[in-house]
Design a protein around this motif. Structure first.
Motif, mmCIF file in Angstrom:
data_model
loop_
_atom_site.group_PDB
_atom_site.id
_atom_site.type_symbol
_atom_site.label_atom_id
_atom_site.label_comp_id
_atom_site.label_asym_id
_atom_site.label_seq_id
_atom_site.Cartn_x
_atom_site.Cartn_y
_atom_site.Cartn_z
ATOM 1 N N ILE A 273 -3.395 -3.835 -2.243
ATOM 2 C CA ILE A 273 -3.199 -3.205 -3.556
ATOM 3 C C ILE A 273 -4.524 -2.675 -4.099
ATOM 4 C CG2 ILE A 273 -2.737 -3.737 -5.979
ATOM 5 C CD1 ILE A 273 -0.341 -5.329 -5.136
ATOM 6 N N ARG A 274 -5.574 -3.480 -4.011
ATOM 7 C CA ARG A 274 -6.877 -3.035 -4.517
ATOM 8 C C ARG A 274 -7.344 -1.759 -3.801
ATOM 9 N NH1 ARG A 274 -9.272 -8.959 -4.762
ATOM 10 N NH2 ARG A 274 -8.922 -9.462 -6.949
ATOM 11 N N GLU A 275 -7.177 -1.736 -2.484
ATOM 12 C CA GLU A 275 -7.635 -0.571 -1.730
ATOM 13 C C GLU A 275 -6.794 0.659 -2.052
ATOM 14 O OE1 GLU A 275 -10.293 -0.318 -0.026
ATOM 15 O OE2 GLU A 275 -10.898 -2.423 -0.023
ATOM 16 N N LEU A 276 -5.499 0.474 -2.266
ATOM 17 C CA LEU A 276 -4.648 1.607 -2.624
ATOM 18 C C LEU A 276 -4.966 2.116 -4.023
ATOM 19 C CD1 LEU A 276 -1.224 0.406 -1.150
ATOM 20 C CD2 LEU A 276 -2.703 2.223 -0.274
ATOM 21 N N LEU A 277 -5.241 1.199 -4.953
ATOM 22 C CA LEU A 277 -5.610 1.619 -6.308
ATOM 23 C C LEU A 277 -6.899 2.439 -6.297
ATOM 24 C CD1 LEU A 277 -4.817 -1.606 -8.405
ATOM 25 C CD2 LEU A 277 -3.463 0.492 -8.244
ATOM 26 N N LYS A 278 -7.841 2.064 -5.431
ATOM 27 C CA LYS A 278 -9.090 2.822 -5.314
ATOM 28 C C LYS A 278 -8.830 4.255 -4.859
ATOM 29 C CE LYS A 278 -12.052 -1.096 -3.993
ATOM 30 N NZ LYS A 278 -12.832 -1.665 -2.857
ATOM 31 N N ARG A 279 -7.714 4.449 -4.165
ATOM 32 C CA ARG A 279 -7.393 5.761 -3.594
ATOM 33 C C ARG A 279 -6.280 6.457 -4.374
ATOM 34 N NH1 ARG A 279 -9.569 2.332 -0.242
ATOM 35 N NH2 ARG A 279 -10.981 3.074 1.406
ATOM 36 N N ASN A 280 -6.216 6.103 -5.661
ATOM 37 C CA ASN A 280 -5.329 6.792 -6.612
ATOM 38 C C ASN A 280 -3.843 6.620 -6.316
ATOM 39 O OD1 ASN A 280 -7.563 7.880 -8.085
ATOM 40 N ND2 ASN A 280 -7.778 9.438 -6.476
ATOM 41 N N VAL A 281 -3.496 5.498 -5.726
ATOM 42 C CA VAL A 281 -2.082 5.136 -5.601
ATOM 43 C C VAL A 281 -1.759 4.207 -6.764
ATOM 44 C CG1 VAL A 281 -0.314 4.041 -4.164
ATOM 45 C CG2 VAL A 281 -2.183 5.327 -3.088
ATOM 46 N N SER A 282 -0.720 4.508 -7.520
ATOM 47 C CA SER A 282 -0.396 3.690 -8.690
ATOM 48 C C SER A 282 0.042 2.301 -8.267
ATOM 49 C CB SER A 282 0.717 4.355 -9.510
ATOM 50 O OG SER A 282 1.951 4.273 -8.825
ATOM 51 N N ILE A 283 -0.076 1.347 -9.172
ATOM 52 C CA ILE A 283 0.299 -0.028 -8.859
ATOM 53 C C ILE A 283 1.780 -0.125 -8.538
ATOM 54 C CG2 ILE A 283 0.492 -0.546 -11.337
ATOM 55 C CD1 ILE A 283 -0.165 -3.015 -8.411
ATOM 56 N N ASP A 284 2.625 0.623 -9.233
ATOM 57 C CA ASP A 284 4.058 0.548 -8.967
ATOM 58 C C ASP A 284 4.395 1.073 -7.574
ATOM 59 O OD1 ASP A 284 4.354 -0.520 -11.436
ATOM 60 O OD2 ASP A 284 5.466 1.150 -12.316
ATOM 61 N N VAL A 285 3.745 2.168 -7.172
ATOM 62 C CA VAL A 285 3.969 2.694 -5.827
ATOM 63 C C VAL A 285 3.407 1.725 -4.791
ATOM 64 C CG1 VAL A 285 3.330 4.522 -4.203
ATOM 65 C CG2 VAL A 285 4.079 5.101 -6.520
ATOM 66 N N ALA A 286 2.200 1.227 -5.015
ATOM 67 C CA ALA A 286 1.559 0.330 -4.051
ATOM 68 C C ALA A 286 2.400 -0.927 -3.823
ATOM 69 C CB ALA A 286 0.165 -0.050 -4.549
ATOM 70 N N ALA A 287 2.828 -1.572 -4.908
ATOM 71 C CA ALA A 287 3.601 -2.802 -4.775
ATOM 72 C C ALA A 287 4.952 -2.557 -4.120
ATOM 73 C CB ALA A 287 3.785 -3.452 -6.146
ATOM 74 N N SER A 288 5.576 -1.423 -4.446
ATOM 75 C CA SER A 288 6.901 -1.143 -3.896
ATOM 76 C C SER A 288 6.854 -0.813 -2.410
ATOM 77 C CB SER A 288 7.552 0.015 -4.653
ATOM 78 O OG SER A 288 6.832 1.221 -4.438
ATOM 79 N N GLN A 289 5.653 -0.500 -1.871
ATOM 80 C CA GLN A 289 5.519 -0.148 -0.465
ATOM 81 C C GLN A 289 5.410 -1.374 0.444
ATOM 82 O OE1 GLN A 289 5.390 3.051 1.206
ATOM 83 N NE2 GLN A 289 6.451 3.420 -0.729
ATOM 84 N N ILE A 290 5.300 -2.561 -0.146
ATOM 85 C CA ILE A 290 4.976 -3.757 0.641
ATOM 86 C C ILE A 290 6.220 -4.609 0.878
ATOM 87 C CG2 ILE A 290 3.629 -5.889 0.698
ATOM 88 C CD1 ILE A 290 1.521 -4.494 -0.998
ATOM 89 N N ARG A 291 6.410 -4.993 2.132
ATOM 90 C CA ARG A 291 7.429 -5.981 2.502
ATOM 91 C C ARG A 291 6.718 -7.145 3.195
ATOM 92 N NH1 ARG A 291 13.211 -6.245 3.700
ATOM 93 N NH2 ARG A 291 13.322 -4.199 2.697
ATOM 94 N N PHE A 292 7.082 -8.355 2.809
ATOM 95 C CA PHE A 292 6.481 -9.556 3.394
ATOM 96 C C PHE A 292 7.395 -10.129 4.464
ATOM 97 C CE2 PHE A 292 4.248 -9.178 -0.587
ATOM 98 C CZ PHE A 292 2.983 -9.686 -0.336
ATOM 99 N N HIS A 293 6.790 -10.546 5.571
ATOM 100 C CA HIS A 293 7.524 -11.212 6.651
ATOM 101 C C HIS A 293 7.096 -12.683 6.687
ATOM 102 C CE1 HIS A 293 8.986 -7.631 9.251
ATOM 103 N NE2 HIS A 293 8.753 -7.215 8.018
#
Length: 709
Positions: A273-293
């Motif tokens: 999330i931190r790295e995506l935020l640095k690259r102008n990806v919003s928190i809502d988009v970043a979090a929604s892109q993640i699936r945990f196994h």
């Protein structure tokens, strides 16, 4: 005669007020009485997570828990992401397809989709995951651990007759997901399908691949630039697709605890999330892109609490980054544990997987793979896949777990355990953050060493049989038939891939692809449609040397492997000599006097592949010694009662050693210290009992007999 219809039947409702209300003290006094002098504290068990499990939980235990009033579908989502649970969103039956060739995988997909399978869960082989052309890879790896997909025609073969838009796609894509996303994009465009219909997760997990392999081909910045491009592209073109897949299972399959699996997975999510935020990806988009196994083990209540605590903590993390309530919902894929599966007595794995699947559903997993009972031996066939799939279908259609919203909710034990586990995970997560985040922790070896310490404790407990594994270190079946490995005929596939890659290599000019542009995925899909391979376009992101050091990888293994190694060594010994290594049970006295310890000894030695030769019982030391040495066994185990041992063991041990100084003499039992010293002086080499370290003793006996792998 009175008409029955005239009789008024009055139902008598039970009243619990007529029963006395016992207090905790009343219960404890009753428990202590039944323990007959054993301390009450013996009822408290300690877990690998550092949590002490009490024998009884009360309503007072949950009164001050911060999440206790949370409802299903409302942050922090400890009780599930949806208000009505599986009633509105059933969990997805997501069995893995791991056949080596697209042709064989297509056959399995078409068969299983008709019989309850709900997703296209495709396992890739290592060259495909890492974007390596077959002509540059070790050919033995092609199709060995999953499907080999390296160009568009492969995907077309794999999906023949399959309406891909009707099923979520799940793929663990490796360190970066854009090559596989480009492949599916090219396929959707060729078929005239809208990318908005591409659902599921084609996920990258660079940190997971790094700690699994020990090295990563891409640079740190390049990896996260690629991840940001994938996230933005998916949010715009394929909003139902996730592009990041965090493998908490790695830490579980390394022997780690539930705390470690959650903490290191969440720490990975925080870094992404931190790295995506640095690259102008919003928190809502970043979090929604993640699936945990996550992997689900056999400790039922701990595994249920693990999934509940995971949602609770992820909600808090995303909230701290400013994410909306919708973005705080954790997407969880669960997989029954590979670490708990055994080669020996493999049908017991069905029972283990059933317990694990039950825990995953009660814990609220969004999708689930139930491992095949023969997973540790071979690739699943139609039968083992069917059994695994039907395990889920029975939990749904017959057990009706999908009709209950959060079955664990409100349980004093489960709610307390969830809270305690969440606290432990948060502490470890803060420790990782204190080291500079997950990347720095991996460089320092912190996750690897932490998991290794717990794995060593587990191995010690299994070796001493403190942890009992049916069919492996307890109740082994020495004469069980071997399952047919049924290896895939991959040679033709390997040669075909190598030749095809060589032919394509000279055909395409990919210089127009500019890595880092937001149109890169579209251009990559066009190149694939024109005939480019996954490996060829992957090279474009590998030109920059990795700035990530080589690290110690997680040691992925199964719990049963040490005992399985003993059994394999004994099996090879049998192939050479015609029989398993043998121990002779010198049974003294009557059947009633020796049977219990003889049965214990038989199971003890069978765990290492030793066959027991039973004596009929002897009353004299001379008879027992002669019978033992005539058997030809190099190990003799004396079995009887402590009372008979006092008179018979010293002369018997002396005679055995006098007749054959090389014989190993063991005594079944744990005598008091004064008697133990007498027996040792007489010639007894060791004692076997419930506290004996089973693995170490069996390993020593094999070494002494010259049995090695």
């Amino acid at each position: 005669m009175t008409d029955r219809k005239d009789k008024k039947q009055t139902a008598v409702m039970p009243s619990f007020e007529e029963f006395p209300q016992p207090t905790y003290q009343d219960w404890r006094l009753a428990a202590e009485k039944s323990l007959k002098g054993v301390p009450f504290e013996k009822l408290v068990s300690d877990t690998y997570e550092g949590i002490s499990i009490k024998p009884l939980y009360l309503q007072e235990d949950i009164q001050n828990l911060p999440h206790i009033k949370a409802m299903p579908g409302i942050a922090p989502f400890v009780r599930g992401n949806e208000p009505l649970g599986y009633l509105t969103n059933p969990w997805e039956v997501s069995q893995e397809f791991s056949q080596g060739s697209p042709e064989s995988m297509n056959q399995s997909i078409q068969n299983d989709l008709k019989r309850g399978q709900g997703t296209l869960h495709i396992v890739l082989d290592k060259p495909t995951r890492h974007g390596i052309d077959p002509c540059e890879s070790i050919k033995e790896e092609i199709g060995r651990d999953g499907c080999s997909l390296f160009q568009l025609s492969d995907l077309e073969t794999l999906l023949t007759g399959v309406e891909v838009r009707n099923y979520p796609v799940f793929i663990q894509a490796g360190p970066t997901s854009w090559p596989m996303i480009s492949l599916f994009t090219a396929y959707f465009r060729k078929k005239g399908l809208a990318l908005s219909q591409l659902t599921g997760c084609i996920g990258a997990d660079p940190l997971g691949e790094w700690i699994m392999e020990g090295t990563l081909a891409h640079s740190h910045s390049q990896t996260y630039e690629s991840m940001a491009i994938q996230a933005k592209w998916a949010a715009t073109h394929a909003p139902q697709l996730q592009t990041i897949s965090i493998q908490g299972s790695l830490y579980h399959n390394g022997g780690g605890s539930a705390v470690q699996e959650l903490a290191f997975a969440l720490a990975t999510g925080v870094e992404y999330i931190r790295e995506l935020l640095k690259r102008n990806v919003s928190i809502d988009v970043a979090a929604s892109q993640i699936r945990f196994h996550f992997s689900i083990g056999t400790q039922f209540f701990m595994e249920v609490a693990k999934l509940r605590a995971a949602r609770l903590l992820w909600s808090k993390i995303v909230d701290a980054f400013g994410g909306t309530e919708e973005a705080q919902k954790m997407k969880i894929h669960a997989r029954t544990s590979a670490w708990t599966k055994t080669i020996h007595d493999p049908y017991v794995n069905m029972l283990r997987s059933t317990v694990e699947a039950f825990a995953a559903v009660v814990g609220g997993a969004g999708s689930l793979h139930v491992s095949a009972f023969d997973e540790a031996i071979r690739k699943a066939d139609d039968f083992s896949r069917r059994i695994s799939r039907n395990t889920q279908l029975i939990l749904d259609k017959e057990v009706h777990l999908s009709k209950v919203v959060d079955p664990a909710g409100g349980s004093w034990y489960m709610e307390t355990l969830t809270d305690q586990l969440a606290e432990k995970v948060w502490e470890l997560l803060q420790e990782v953050e204190g080291q500079g985040g997950m990347s720095q922790a991996i460089i320092h070896g912190f996750p690897q060493d932490s998991v290794a310490k717990v794995a060593a404790k587990r191995a010690e407990n299994m070796g001493s049989r403190k942890e009992k594994w049916v069919g492996t270190n307890m109740y082994p079946h020495l004469q069980e038939p071997d399952l047919d490995p049924k290896l895939d005929p991959l040679l033709s596939l390997q040669q075909k891939r190598i030749e095809c890659a060589k032919q394509l290599a000279a055909k395409l000019n990919l210089e127009n692809l500019t890595v880092g542009s937001e149109t890169f995925l579209d251009l990559a899909a066009e190149a694939i449609a024109a005939g480019a391979t996954i490996g060829q376009i992957s090279k474009l992101t590998s030109e920059e040397a990795s700035d990530l050091p080589h690290v110690k990888p997680i040691h992925l293994h199964r719990a049963a492997e040490p005992f399985e190694a003993l059994r394999k060594a004994s099996r090879l010994y049998k192939e050479k000599t015609g029989s398993f290594p043998e121990v002779y049970l010198a049974n003294l006295g009557s059947l009633a006097q020796h049977k219990a310890r003889a049965d214990f000894s038989t199971g003890f030695f069978a765990a290492g592949g030793f066959e027991s030769i039973m004596s009929k019982g002897s009353l004299t030391a001379k008879e027992a010694a002669e019978s033992a040495l005539n058997s030809g066994a190099s190990t003799v185990v004396i079995c009887s009662t402590d009372d008979l041992y006092v008179d018979l063991v010293p002369p018997l041990a002396k005679q055995l050693k006098a007749m054959n100084p090389e014989v190993t003499v063991l005594l079944a039992g744990n005598p008091p210290a004064d008697q133990r010293e007498i027996y040792l002086q007489a010639g007894v080499d060791d004692f076997i009992h419930m506290r004996t370290h089973c693995f170490d003793l069996l390993y020593h006996l094999q070494q002494k007999k010259g049995i090695t792998l």
